[in-house]
Scaffold this motif. Structure first.
Motif, mmCIF file in Angstrom:
data_model
loop_
_atom_site.group_PDB
_atom_site.id
_atom_site.type_symbol
_atom_site.label_atom_id
_atom_site.label_comp_id
_atom_site.label_asym_id
_atom_site.label_seq_id
_atom_site.Cartn_x
_atom_site.Cartn_y
_atom_site.Cartn_z
ATOM 1 N N GLU A 96 -11.253 0.472 -0.939
ATOM 2 C CA GLU A 96 -10.947 -0.931 -1.328
ATOM 3 C C GLU A 96 -12.211 -1.460 -1.937
ATOM 4 O O GLU A 96 -12.150 -2.118 -3.033
ATOM 5 N N THR A 107 -1.993 2.299 -5.912
ATOM 6 C CA THR A 107 -1.913 2.917 -4.778
ATOM 7 C C THR A 107 -0.802 3.971 -4.933
ATOM 8 O O THR A 107 -1.006 5.025 -4.218
ATOM 9 N N ASN A 142 0.675 -1.381 0.053
ATOM 10 C CA ASN A 142 0.096 0.022 0.087
ATOM 11 C C ASN A 142 0.945 1.253 0.165
ATOM 12 O O ASN A 142 1.243 1.872 1.062
ATOM 13 N N PHE A 180 -8.298 -3.877 5.430
ATOM 14 C CA PHE A 180 -7.872 -2.745 4.656
ATOM 15 C C PHE A 180 -7.964 -1.398 5.430
ATOM 16 O O PHE A 180 -7.271 -0.473 6.041
#
Lengths: 291, 416
Positions: free
Chosen positions: A80, A99, A38, A194
């Motif tokens: 997400e 990301t 991420n 997430f």
């Protein structure tokens, strides 16, 4: 270096490390479960800080420790559900690219919404100043950071180890197919994980907001350091991130005592050394899913 | 590309000369008219990202305001001014962008930069292409010393001007004997600390500690612990940009009882810190509460347009563009060589209560500096953050007394 000085720098290293630990665990959990590196993590840390300075005039500082991470988690979960979910099946590079792009986008959104200049923000009154414990004089607020980190890390560990939800997360990160066979849908789990991961980034942002300048560039370096910690600790390993975070904090603290210009570089030097000796990181396991 | 542009310009020159000579202007009038309507372009490099970005926003907004005002008053030589704004980023990228601005965008002048490292790189480009570069925000003495060149003009003051200003104040008002210096680890910081050490010699002060701090450092705790253990009378803070904000916030957090002074600050950094947390005595180049016409008008129009008063970086870019426009008018051309000659002669009111000018020797703007401390009570609003505690030099002194001497900072520029 006498004992008092040593103690001061040692305690400081732990507190520095605590923030790295919070950032790194979030990153590590997301990778462990979803397999996505991420790159928005530093930006979400910044959003935590921005949420705090925006809400603090209305609700004070302390409620932000809960509310800001929740808001950032909601944003993370929406991202997400709307986007990341579409690319799990594809090339892992897609997640990285997405990301990365999102991080740049969000930074510019913050610039547009709050302006490119920093926002002044102070430590809450009750935590200002320093306290002396014997010969060691140290900032009250930093002790508070240390305390918060211990609480969050312990709480998180209990959640992952002792609750059924934690069990699903751990199982899902090892063998998602088997978990599905057992009749558990992983879709909401992915979303929740997430959200949890980015909430941790936001908590560190809230804690850092009175210390660092709250400005659009504040997440850039921090995100990078979180990666360093995760790589040292081993991707996906909870205690690996904890140990690595504290190590990085100590190395930085003592490096500033002995050789300040190398303070930033020391983190990377440590990472390189660990990677040469143990490529999967300190407590990293082999991840069959990703090999 | 480059060659084509020169030949086009030559063609226009020849064409206009021919037109005038033959007295048949009508035939060529469309061509001349077109040339006149083309805007005069300025490549404006400002820091939009990174630890210097708090200043970049002011620089670009102020540049826009200056251009609008000039164009509203009919432009320069009958042509409009136009800026092309880009992020200066770092020396490597700065050079690429400056080169692109000259080659592709065909800018006539370069202007801007806050990072000394970027300025040092961009001024080489300016010299190579023989285009004027206005340094509006970079302090390193090298820019007006060993690296100086004919095409570079500095509106921003040099580190020497900043440090000599605060030096005078300290000499008169404080009797510090022990100093701890914190230095930003890049071109600006190194240079500033070199100049600061010269000041320490004059003050008879002793440097009992010194640390180089990486730029963009998010945590000063270990540095502050070191400073506290060293017990100096004053921390001399030579860090730049948002690092100053971070430093002051954490200085307050640790409750240190050591005085703070610094060679250079930018107003926005103290705004970002807030009046309760901001500390120390500093030098600024300009401050929006100075009592004169130019300053009042600039602050009012800027505030009307952007809802916030301008800070000193805004002053630098705004004033530089105004002076540049003036010099182009004087020279009657946008040819950098001619404009440079005009700039060496121009004297102007830059809102600092005296006639300012660029010194021919090193193209540094001769100007007074302001020593300020933090206004803690009776503030009108969040932007009312400084008390001016000293203007240096005094009104009856030459502006050159705080500039670097030829021995301190030697500039051997090749003229033209």
């Amino acid at each position: 270096m006498d004992l008092t000085t040593f103690l001061q720098f040692f305690i400081n290293g732990i507190v520095l490390g605590a923030i790295y630990v919070l950032l790194a665990i979030g990153l590590s959990i997301i990778f462990g479960m979803i397999g996505i590196v991420n790159l928005t993590h530093g930006i979400l840390y910044m959003l935590g800080a921005y949420a705090t300075v925006t809400l603090a005039p209305y609700i004070g500082f302390f409620p932000n420790l809960i509310i800001s991470p929740l808001l950032v988690a909601l944003l993370g979960m929406a991202v997400e559900a709307a986007f990341l979910r579409q690319i799990y099946k594809g090339d892992p590079a897609l997640g990285l690219l997405f990301t990365f792009g999102l991080a740049m986008f969000l930074e510019q959104v913050v610039r547009a919404a709050w302006g490119p200049q920093g926002i002044p923000f102070q430590i809450p009154d009750v935590l200002r100043g320093a306290i002396a414990a014997g010969p060691v004089i140290y900032s009250k607020y930093r002790y508070f950071i240390g305390l918060c980190s211990i609480l969050v890390i312990t709480g998180l560990w209990l959640f992952l180890e002792k609750t059924p939800y934690g069990m699903i997360i751990r199982a899902g990160s090892h063998d998602p197919d088997m978990v599905r066979v057992l009749g558990i849908s992983l879709k909401p789990v992915f979303t929740a994980v997430f959200g949890l991961g980015v909430a941790l980034a936001a908590v560190s942002g809230v804690l850092a907001s009175p210390l660092a300048g709250v400005e659009p560039a504040m997440g850039t370096n921090t995100g990078t350091f979180a990666f360093v910690v995760v790589v040292i600790g081993g991707l996906g390993s909870f205690w690996g991130s904890v140990i690595a975070g504290l190590m990085v904090g100590e190395v930085e603290s003592f490096c500033i005592f002995f050789w300040p210009p190398m303070a930033d570089a020391s983190k990377f030097a440590l990472m390189i050394a660990i990677l040469l000796l143990r490529p999967r990181g300190l407590l990293g396991r082999r991840w069959e899913r990703f090999e | 590309m480059e060659k084509k542009s020169i030949s086009r310009r030559r063609f226009i020159k020849t064409a206009s000369a021919a037109a005038a000579a033959a007295g048949t202007a009508q035939i060529f009038a469309p061509a001349i008219l077109k040339a006149q309507q083309q805007p005069i372009k300025i490549g404006h490099l400002v820091p939009l990202t990174g630890f210097l970005s708090p200043m970049g926003d002011f620089a670009s907004k102020a540049g826009k305001l200056a251009i609008e005002e000039i164009n509203a008053a009919g432009g320069v030589l009958g042509r409009k001014l136009e800026t092309i704004v880009d992020d200066e980023t770092n020396p490597g990228v700065g050079v690429q962008k400056a080169t692109k601005m000259i080659q592709q965008d065909k800018v006539d002048f370069l202007l801007g930069t806050v990072s000394s490292a970027v300025a040092l790189a961009v001024m080489d480009v300016a010299e190579r292409y023989q285009k004027i570069f206005f340094n509006t925000g970079s302090n390193s003495d090298q820019i007006r010393g060993e690296k100086c060149n004919y095409y570079t003009f500095c509106t921003e003051a040099s580190n020497t001007q900043y440090v000599k200003a605060i030096g005078r104040y300290l000499l008169k008002n404080k009797n510090y004997k022990t100093f701890y210096i914190l230095t930003s680890d890049y071109a600006f910081g190194h240079d500033l600390t070199r100049v600061t050490r010269r000041l320490l010699n004059e003050l008879g002060g002793k440097e009992i500690g010194h640390d180089l701090v990486p730029t963009g450092t998010a945590d000063y705790s270990s540095f502050l612990l070191k400073v506290r253990n060293a017990k100096p009378e004053v921390i001399f803070c030579n860090v730049a940009g948002s690092d100053q904000t971070t430093f002051l916030k954490q200085y307050t957090e640790f409750g240190l009882k050591i005085d703070v002074a610094g060679g250079v600050t930018d107003t926005v950094l103290m705004w970002n810190t807030g009046k309760d947390t901001a500390q120390g005595v500093w030098t600024v180049i300009w401050w929006g509460d100075l009592n004169n016409e130019y300053t009042k008008r600039f602050v009012t129009t800027y505030r009307q347009k952007y809802g916030q008063p301008p800070e000193n970086q805004a002053w630098g870019d705004y004033t530089s563009i105004k002076v540049l426009a003036e010099a182009i008018k004087m020279a009657g051309t946008t040819d950098s060589k001619k404009v440079a000659e005009a700039l060496e002669k121009v004297k102007f009111d830059g809102g600092k209560g005296r006639e300012l000018y660029y010194r021919t020797y090193d193209h540094q703007l001769m100007q007074p500096m302001y020593v300020v401390d933090i206004k803690k009570t009776g503030n009108k609003d969040q932007w009312d953050i400084f008390n001016v505690v000293g203007e240096v030099p005094n009104k009856d002194e030459s502006l050159e007394v705080i500039a670097s001497t030829k021995e301190e900072n030697t500039c051997n520029m090749k003229r033209g």
